[in-house]
Design an enzyme around this catalytic site. Structure first.
Site, PDB file in Angstrom:
ATOM      1  N   ASP A  73       0.858  -1.186   0.000  1.00  0.00           N
ATOM      2  CA  ASP A  73       0.000   0.000   0.000  1.00  0.00           C
ATOM      3  C   ASP A  73       0.892   1.233   0.000  1.00  0.00           C
ATOM      4  O   ASP A  73       1.732   1.387   0.883  1.00  0.00           O
ATOM      5  CB  ASP A  73      -0.929   0.022   1.217  1.00  0.00           C
ATOM      6  CG  ASP A  73      -2.139   0.920   1.004  1.00  0.00           C
ATOM      7  OD1 ASP A  73      -1.951   2.092   0.633  1.00  0.00           O
ATOM      8  OD2 ASP A  73      -3.269   0.453   1.206  1.00  0.00           O
ATOM      9  N   ASP A 111       4.878   2.236  -4.925  1.00  0.00           N
ATOM     10  CA  ASP A 111       3.862   2.623  -5.907  1.00  0.00           C
ATOM     11  C   ASP A 111       3.550   1.422  -6.779  1.00  0.00           C
ATOM     12  O   ASP A 111       4.394   0.955  -7.539  1.00  0.00           O
ATOM     13  CB  ASP A 111       4.420   3.784  -6.735  1.00  0.00           C
ATOM     14  CG  ASP A 111       3.490   4.233  -7.852  1.00  0.00           C
ATOM     15  OD1 ASP A 111       2.387   3.660  -7.991  1.00  0.00           O
ATOM     16  OD2 ASP A 111       3.874   5.156  -8.591  1.00  0.00           O
ATOM     17  N   ILE A 112       2.321   0.918  -6.700  1.00  0.00           N
ATOM     18  CA  ILE A 112       1.984  -0.311  -7.398  1.00  0.00           C
ATOM     19  C   ILE A 112       2.004  -0.134  -8.908  1.00  0.00           C
ATOM     20  O   ILE A 112       2.144  -1.109  -9.657  1.00  0.00           O
ATOM     21  CB  ILE A 112       0.626  -0.861  -6.932  1.00  0.00           C
ATOM     22  CG1 ILE A 112       0.473  -2.321  -7.357  1.00  0.00           C
ATOM     23  CG2 ILE A 112      -0.531  -0.010  -7.469  1.00  0.00           C
ATOM     24  CD1 ILE A 112       1.578  -3.235  -6.883  1.00  0.00           C
ATOM     25  N   TYR A 168     -12.434   6.485 -14.122  1.00  0.00           N
ATOM     26  CA  TYR A 168     -12.552   5.319 -13.239  1.00  0.00           C
ATOM     27  C   TYR A 168     -13.351   4.208 -13.926  1.00  0.00           C
ATOM     28  O   TYR A 168     -12.977   3.026 -13.868  1.00  0.00           O
ATOM     29  CB  TYR A 168     -13.224   5.760 -11.946  1.00  0.00           C
ATOM     30  CG  TYR A 168     -13.320   4.715 -10.869  1.00  0.00           C
ATOM     31  CD1 TYR A 168     -12.198   4.327 -10.132  1.00  0.00           C
ATOM     32  CD2 TYR A 168     -14.544   4.136 -10.554  1.00  0.00           C
ATOM     33  CE1 TYR A 168     -12.297   3.390  -9.119  1.00  0.00           C
ATOM     34  CE2 TYR A 168     -14.650   3.197  -9.541  1.00  0.00           C
ATOM     35  CZ  TYR A 168     -13.532   2.826  -8.827  1.00  0.00           C
ATOM     36  OH  TYR A 168     -13.641   1.895  -7.821  1.00  0.00           O
ATOM     37  N   LYS A 217     -11.947   0.529 -14.784  1.00  0.00           N
ATOM     38  CA  LYS A 217     -12.559  -0.654 -14.177  1.00  0.00           C
ATOM     39  C   LYS A 217     -13.118  -1.609 -15.223  1.00  0.00           C
ATOM     40  O   LYS A 217     -13.079  -2.832 -15.045  1.00  0.00           O
ATOM     41  CB  LYS A 217     -13.642  -0.228 -13.190  1.00  0.00           C
ATOM     42  CG  LYS A 217     -13.086   0.384 -11.908  1.00  0.00           C
ATOM     43  CD  LYS A 217     -12.131  -0.565 -11.195  1.00  0.00           C
ATOM     44  CE  LYS A 217     -11.777  -0.107  -9.804  1.00  0.00           C
ATOM     45  NZ  LYS A 217     -10.828  -1.047  -9.140  1.00  0.00           N
ATOM     46  N   THR A 273     -15.516   3.278   2.097  1.00  0.00           N
ATOM     47  CA  THR A 273     -14.080   3.382   2.298  1.00  0.00           C
ATOM     48  C   THR A 273     -13.651   4.837   2.181  1.00  0.00           C
ATOM     49  O   THR A 273     -14.471   5.721   1.935  1.00  0.00           O
ATOM     50  CB  THR A 273     -13.327   2.555   1.229  1.00  0.00           C
ATOM     51  OG1 THR A 273     -13.531   3.165  -0.061  1.00  0.00           O
ATOM     52  CG2 THR A 273     -13.817   1.116   1.195  1.00  0.00           C
TER      53      THR A 273
END
Length: 299
Positions: free
Chosen positions: A37, A72-73, A168, A172, A202
Site C-alpha cells: 500500500d 507505488d503499485i 474510473y 474498471k 471506504t
C-alpha cells in the site's frame, strides 16, 4: 485449519479499506501475506508506508505471517519486488489480489488529461505490475493443477457506468476485459482469474458521500473479504472468468457479455434497410419491450 492455510498471497491496497479487510481475513484463514500500500490520499497524491506496515504488524502480533511494502503499485519494479518477496520469504506464490485504486472524479468535459492518466495508471498499470511477474512465475512452475489465483477488482462504475467517473469507469471496465483475457490464456498453467465488483464504505467512497465512519454494518469492507477468500482457496477451482458483486450480505454473479439479438441479410445492407431492421429487432430490447418476432426483409 483455515481455508487458506499455507497459501501465499500478495494483496495490493492492503493497508486501508477493502484491502486491509481482505488482508486480515486472509491471515485469519491461515494465509501468508505480502501487503502493499502506497498509503496515498484517495486521489493518489502523497504516500505513507505506515498503513501497510500497521496491518502487517497487527497480523504478526496475532501470530500470522505478513510482510509490508509501501511502493507505488503502478511502478513495475514494485510488482516485481512483491513477487520476489513472496517467493524468497515463503517459498512460493499462490494468489494475487489487486485492490489498489484511486479516484479523481469529474464529468468528462471537465476532466484534465493528468486526472485521466493518473487513474488509468494506478488501476490498469497497477494490475499489470503484479500480474506480469506473477504469471511468469506460475508459468515456470509448469503445474496445471497449481490452484493459482488472480483476483482483480472492477466496479459497478465500469459495468453500469457512473456519469461523473469516466476515467474510473474506463479503468474498471478495462480490468474486466483483462480478467477475461487472463482466464482464457492462463488456465493451462493452473491459473484462474476472476474479479470482484464491491460495494463498501471506504476512504475512496467517502469522497462521493459514503462515509466509512457512519457505522452502517452493511457498508463495512469486512463484508467483501469472505468471497475474496473463497476465490483464493483451492475449493474455487471451478470458477474462472467471472465477475462477482459483493456488498453487505449480498454476493452476486454477473453474466458474461453476450450477443442478445442479431439481424442478417442475404446482401450488403442499405442504410434504410439496416435502420428498419435494427429498429425492429434491437430497439424493443434496448427499451425493455418484447419483440414482435424476428425481422425479415420487406417487413
Amino acid at each position: 485449519m483455515g481455508a487458506l492455510e499455507g497459501r501465499v498471497a500478495i494483496i495490493t491496497g492492503g493497508g486501508n479499506g477493502i484491502g486491509a479487510a481482505v488482508s486480515r481475513y486472509f491471515a485469519k484463514e491461515g494465509a501468508k501475506l505480502v501487503i502493499n500500500d502506497l498509503g496515498a490520499n484517495p486521489d493518489g497524491t502523497g504516500g505513507d508506508a505506515g498503513p501497510a506496515e500497521r496491518v502487517a504488524q497487527e497480523i504478526r502480533d496475532a501470530g500470522g505471517e505478513a510482510l509490508s511494502d509501501g511502493g507505488d503499485i503502478a511502478d513495475v519494479a514494485t510488482g516485481e519486488r512483491l513477487v520476489a518477496a513472496a517467493v524468497d520469504t515463503y517459498g512460493k506464490l499462490d494468489v494475487v489480489v489487486n485492490v489498489a485504486g484511486i479516484l479523481r472524479d469529474k464529468m468528462i468535459f471537465n476532466l484534465e488529461e493528468k486526472d485521466w492518466d493518473a487513474v488509468i495508471r494506478v488501476h490498469l498499470k497497477g494490475h499489470y505490475s503484479t500480474l506480469r511477474p506473477a504469471t511468469a512465475y506460475w508459468r515456470e512452475q509448469r503445474n496445471p493443477d497449481g490452484n493459482y489465483r488472480i483476483i482483480n477488482f472492477t466496479s459497478a462504475s465500469g459495468l453500469h457506468g457512473n456519469p461523473g467517473q469516466p476515467n474510473y469507469a474506463a479503468a474498471k471496465m478495462g480490468i474486466s476485459g483483462l480478467t477475461w483475457s487472463l482466464a482464457r490464456g492462463l488456465g493451462r498453467y493452473g491459473v484462474t482469474a476472476n474479479a470482484i465488483a464491491p460495494v463498501a464504505a471506504t476512504r475512496l467512497t467517502a469522497t462521493v458521500g459514503a462515509d466509512p465512519a457512519d457505522g452502517n454494518p452493511a457498508m463495512s469492507p469486512d463484508n467483501i473479504a469472505p468471497i475474496v477468500a473463497y476465490i483464493a482457496s483451492e475449493r474455487s477451482s471451478w470458477m474462472t472468468s467471472r465477475i462477482l458483486a459483493a456488498g453487505g450480505n449480498h454476493v452476486g454473479l454477473y453474466n458474461l457479455p453476450e450477443e442478445v439479438a442479431a439481424v442478417d441479410n442475404d446482401q450488403p445492407w442499405t442504410f434504410d434497410g439496416l435502420a428498419e431492421a435494427v429498429e425492429h429487432d434491437f430497439r424493443p430490447i434496448a427499451d425493455g419491450v418484447p419483440t414482435n418476432g424476428p425481422w425479415t426483409p420487406g417487413d
